[in-house]
Design a protein around this motif. Structure first.
Motif, PDB file in Angstrom:
ATOM      1  N   ASN A  42       0.816  -1.220   0.000  1.00  0.00           N
ATOM      2  CA  ASN A  42       0.000   0.000   0.000  1.00  0.00           C
ATOM      3  C   ASN A  42       0.850   1.271   0.000  1.00  0.00           C
ATOM      4  OD1 ASN A  42      -2.414   1.303  -0.216  1.00  0.00           O
ATOM      5  ND2 ASN A  42      -2.808   1.350   1.983  1.00  0.00           N
ATOM      6  N   LEU A  43       1.956   1.207  -0.672  1.00  0.00           N
ATOM      7  CA  LEU A  43       2.847   2.366  -0.738  1.00  0.00           C
ATOM      8  C   LEU A  43       2.227   3.534  -1.486  1.00  0.00           C
ATOM      9  CD1 LEU A  43       6.231   0.589  -1.435  1.00  0.00           C
ATOM     10  CD2 LEU A  43       5.504   1.677   0.674  1.00  0.00           C
ATOM     11  N   GLY A  44       1.439   3.254  -2.501  1.00  0.00           N
ATOM     12  CA  GLY A  44       0.819   4.328  -3.273  1.00  0.00           C
ATOM     13  C   GLY A  44      -0.094   5.190  -2.423  1.00  0.00           C
ATOM     14  N   GLY A  45      -0.851   4.585  -1.525  1.00  0.00           N
ATOM     15  CA  GLY A  45      -1.735   5.339  -0.656  1.00  0.00           C
ATOM     16  C   GLY A  45      -0.994   6.121   0.414  1.00  0.00           C
ATOM     17  N   SER A  46       0.182   5.653   0.784  1.00  0.00           N
ATOM     18  CA  SER A  46       0.921   6.331   1.846  1.00  0.00           C
ATOM     19  C   SER A  46       1.499   7.670   1.409  1.00  0.00           C
ATOM     20  CB  SER A  46       2.047   5.432   2.348  1.00  0.00           C
ATOM     21  OG  SER A  46       3.039   5.276   1.359  1.00  0.00           O
ATOM     22  N   VAL A  47       1.664   7.875   0.122  1.00  0.00           N
ATOM     23  CA  VAL A  47       2.258   9.121  -0.349  1.00  0.00           C
ATOM     24  C   VAL A  47       1.260  10.281  -0.308  1.00  0.00           C
ATOM     25  CG1 VAL A  47       1.777   8.948  -2.818  1.00  0.00           C
ATOM     26  CG2 VAL A  47       3.870  10.011  -2.070  1.00  0.00           C
ATOM     27  N   ASN A  48      -0.026   9.999  -0.208  1.00  0.00           N
ATOM     28  CA  ASN A  48      -1.047  11.052  -0.230  1.00  0.00           C
ATOM     29  C   ASN A  48      -0.829  12.104   0.851  1.00  0.00           C
ATOM     30  OD1 ASN A  48      -2.265   9.822  -2.366  1.00  0.00           O
ATOM     31  ND2 ASN A  48      -3.809   8.788  -1.129  1.00  0.00           N
ATOM     32  N   ARG A  49      -0.477  11.669   2.044  1.00  0.00           N
ATOM     33  CA  ARG A  49      -0.254  12.613   3.151  1.00  0.00           C
ATOM     34  C   ARG A  49       0.865  13.586   2.815  1.00  0.00           C
ATOM     35  NH1 ARG A  49       3.226  12.024   8.025  1.00  0.00           N
ATOM     36  NH2 ARG A  49       2.517  13.618   9.460  1.00  0.00           N
ATOM     37  N   TYR A  50       1.934  13.052   2.267  1.00  0.00           N
ATOM     38  CA  TYR A  50       3.091  13.901   1.977  1.00  0.00           C
ATOM     39  C   TYR A  50       2.844  14.817   0.783  1.00  0.00           C
ATOM     40  CZ  TYR A  50       5.314  11.037   5.429  1.00  0.00           C
ATOM     41  OH  TYR A  50       5.614  10.409   6.611  1.00  0.00           O
ATOM     42  N   VAL A  51       2.093  14.343  -0.178  1.00  0.00           N
ATOM     43  CA  VAL A  51       1.743  15.210  -1.313  1.00  0.00           C
ATOM     44  C   VAL A  51       0.935  16.397  -0.807  1.00  0.00           C
ATOM     45  CG1 VAL A  51       0.351  15.367  -3.416  1.00  0.00           C
ATOM     46  CG2 VAL A  51       1.886  13.433  -3.086  1.00  0.00           C
ATOM     47  N   ALA A  52      -0.054  16.140   0.038  1.00  0.00           N
ATOM     48  CA  ALA A  52      -0.876  17.229   0.573  1.00  0.00           C
ATOM     49  C   ALA A  52      -0.033  18.186   1.417  1.00  0.00           C
ATOM     50  CB  ALA A  52      -2.023  16.659   1.397  1.00  0.00           C
ATOM     51  N   GLN A  58       4.061  24.547  -0.290  1.00  0.00           N
ATOM     52  CA  GLN A  58       4.737  24.787  -1.571  1.00  0.00           C
ATOM     53  C   GLN A  58       6.204  24.364  -1.558  1.00  0.00           C
ATOM     54  OE1 GLN A  58       3.921  28.814  -2.786  1.00  0.00           O
ATOM     55  NE2 GLN A  58       1.766  28.346  -3.146  1.00  0.00           N
ATOM     56  N   ASP A  59       6.448  23.214  -0.941  1.00  0.00           N
ATOM     57  CA  ASP A  59       7.792  22.625  -0.929  1.00  0.00           C
ATOM     58  C   ASP A  59       7.874  21.659  -2.113  1.00  0.00           C
ATOM     59  OD1 ASP A  59      10.231  21.465  -0.461  1.00  0.00           O
ATOM     60  OD2 ASP A  59       9.695  20.587   1.476  1.00  0.00           O
ATOM     61  N   TRP A  60       8.206  22.204  -3.266  1.00  0.00           N
ATOM     62  CA  TRP A  60       8.187  21.404  -4.494  1.00  0.00           C
ATOM     63  C   TRP A  60       9.309  20.378  -4.512  1.00  0.00           C
ATOM     64  CZ3 TRP A  60       3.580  22.250  -5.484  1.00  0.00           C
ATOM     65  CH2 TRP A  60       3.022  23.514  -5.449  1.00  0.00           C
ATOM     66  N   GLU A  61      10.429  20.681  -3.874  1.00  0.00           N
ATOM     67  CA  GLU A  61      11.531  19.710  -3.818  1.00  0.00           C
ATOM     68  C   GLU A  61      11.133  18.505  -2.966  1.00  0.00           C
ATOM     69  OE1 GLU A  61      16.039  19.415  -2.117  1.00  0.00           O
ATOM     70  OE2 GLU A  61      15.399  21.343  -2.950  1.00  0.00           O
ATOM     71  N   GLY A  62      10.508  18.767  -1.822  1.00  0.00           N
ATOM     72  CA  GLY A  62      10.040  17.668  -0.972  1.00  0.00           C
ATOM     73  C   GLY A  62       8.970  16.842  -1.664  1.00  0.00           C
ATOM     74  N   LEU A  63       8.080  17.524  -2.379  1.00  0.00           N
ATOM     75  CA  LEU A  63       7.043  16.826  -3.139  1.00  0.00           C
ATOM     76  C   LEU A  63       7.671  15.922  -4.193  1.00  0.00           C
ATOM     77  CD1 LEU A  63       4.036  16.454  -3.886  1.00  0.00           C
ATOM     78  CD2 LEU A  63       4.307  18.412  -5.407  1.00  0.00           C
ATOM     79  N   SER A  64       8.630  16.452  -4.899  1.00  0.00           N
ATOM     80  CA  SER A  64       9.305  15.672  -5.933  1.00  0.00           C
ATOM     81  C   SER A  64      10.026  14.467  -5.335  1.00  0.00           C
ATOM     82  CB  SER A  64      10.289  16.561  -6.693  1.00  0.00           C
ATOM     83  OG  SER A  64      10.969  15.814  -7.661  1.00  0.00           O
ATOM     84  N   ARG A  65      10.695  14.665  -4.199  1.00  0.00           N
ATOM     85  CA  ARG A  65      11.398  13.554  -3.538  1.00  0.00           C
ATOM     86  C   ARG A  65      10.431  12.455  -3.133  1.00  0.00           C
ATOM     87  NH1 ARG A  65      14.202  17.286  -0.290  1.00  0.00           N
ATOM     88  NH2 ARG A  65      12.753  16.689   1.348  1.00  0.00           N
ATOM     89  N   THR A  69      10.382   8.795  -4.823  1.00  0.00           N
ATOM     90  CA  THR A  69      10.701   7.627  -3.994  1.00  0.00           C
ATOM     91  C   THR A  69       9.619   6.569  -4.104  1.00  0.00           C
ATOM     92  OG1 THR A  69      11.920   9.024  -2.447  1.00  0.00           O
ATOM     93  CG2 THR A  69      11.224   6.874  -1.652  1.00  0.00           C
ATOM     94  N   ILE A  70       8.367   6.988  -4.014  1.00  0.00           N
ATOM     95  CA  ILE A  70       7.267   6.029  -4.139  1.00  0.00           C
ATOM     96  C   ILE A  70       7.240   5.437  -5.543  1.00  0.00           C
ATOM     97  CG2 ILE A  70       4.755   5.818  -4.163  1.00  0.00           C
ATOM     98  CD1 ILE A  70       6.024   5.839  -1.390  1.00  0.00           C
ATOM     99  N   GLY A  71       7.511   6.267  -6.544  1.00  0.00           N
ATOM    100  CA  GLY A  71       7.574   5.753  -7.921  1.00  0.00           C
ATOM    101  C   GLY A  71       8.629   4.679  -8.068  1.00  0.00           C
ATOM    102  N   LYS A  75       7.998   0.727  -8.938  1.00  0.00           N
ATOM    103  CA  LYS A  75       8.674   0.038 -10.046  1.00  0.00           C
ATOM    104  C   LYS A  75       9.341  -1.241  -9.564  1.00  0.00           C
ATOM    105  CE  LYS A  75       9.512   4.118 -12.829  1.00  0.00           C
ATOM    106  NZ  LYS A  75      10.476   5.110 -13.277  1.00  0.00           N
ATOM    107  N   ILE A  76       9.983  -1.176  -8.405  1.00  0.00           N
ATOM    108  CA  ILE A  76      10.617  -2.372  -7.837  1.00  0.00           C
ATOM    109  C   ILE A  76       9.552  -3.424  -7.523  1.00  0.00           C
ATOM    110  CG2 ILE A  76      11.868  -3.260  -5.832  1.00  0.00           C
ATOM    111  CD1 ILE A  76      13.412  -0.562  -5.837  1.00  0.00           C
ATOM    112  N   ALA A  77       8.424  -2.995  -6.937  1.00  0.00           N
ATOM    113  CA  ALA A  77       7.334  -3.930  -6.639  1.00  0.00           C
ATOM    114  C   ALA A  77       6.786  -4.544  -7.922  1.00  0.00           C
ATOM    115  CB  ALA A  77       6.218  -3.216  -5.874  1.00  0.00           C
ATOM    116  N   GLY A  78       6.659  -3.729  -8.962  1.00  0.00           N
ATOM    117  CA  GLY A  78       6.198  -4.249 -10.247  1.00  0.00           C
ATOM    118  C   GLY A  78       7.141  -5.293 -10.819  1.00  0.00           C
TER     119      GLY A  78
END
Length: 109
Positions: A42-52, A58-65, A69-71, A75-78
């Motif tokens: 459930n890694l995809g759902g865990s990123v929602n908190r950090y995106v918000a 407006q920390d675009w660097e943190g958002l990108s990181r 990371t989740i991406g 990919k590794i899980a795939g």
């Protein structure tokens, strides 16, 4: 609705029109798909908190990181799921050749 149709309607149709062996293959495939979904953790759902959070400040660097990371983890899980699918299709399924008989290739697919 897809899960309802896949869970309640399709098994009856498969059993009535294609037989019990094909229904067994269908059930096994759904079980494998469910177990492989656990690999994602459930890694995809865990990123929602950090995106918000990062968008709010407006920390675009943190958002990108966070998203990168989740991406990477997805990919590794795939890749793990693909490897596990191939192992299942080419090593595990042939162990049931005596029960599958002529349906061995259908089981692999």
């Amino acid at each position: 609705m897809v899960n309802v149709v896949a869970g309640f309607v399709m098994p009856r149709l498969i059993s009535d029109h294609l037989g019990q062996t094909t229904l067994g293959i269908w059930d096994f495939a759904w079980s494998v798909v469910s177990y492989f979904a656990l690999i994602q953790l459930n890694l995809g759902g865990s990123v929602n908190r950090y995106v918000a959070r990062y968008r709010a400040v407006q920390d675009w660097e943190g958002l990108s990181r966070s998203v990168s990371t989740i991406g990477l983890f997805m990919k590794i899980a795939g890749m793990l799921i693909v490897v596990a699918s191939l192992v299942t299709a080419w090593i595990v399924i042939p162990l049931f050749q005596d029960k599958l008989g002529p349906h061995l290739n259908a089981g692999r697919w």
